[in-house]
Motif scaffolding. Sequence first.
Motif: not given
Length: 94
Positions: A36, A43-46
């Motif tokens: 992330e 947070v941003f999931e990749s």
Amino acid sequence: IYMKVSGPLFYDSAEDIADRKNRFREMSLKGAFPMEFPGPSNVFESGAYLQWRGEEPFAGDQIKTIVSDSRFSKQFLANCAFYREDLKPWQRGL
């Protein structure tokens, strides 16, 4: 008006939250961890997953990390003067 403008764009449903928790639990049991990216408030999931555990789950010597097992780190260490085979001992710092 302020609350509507600055509020979240969507709310996760109970099914989405339960699905995310189950997916994280399954990945944890397999030895994977979601990668992330940190953001200003979240947070941003990749979509990428890091596999940190080897084939044998109870062997501590098979743990993999980004620092020790990535291609970049292996090439970086191989390029250090201490590990180069073409250099003389005094050039490698020995």
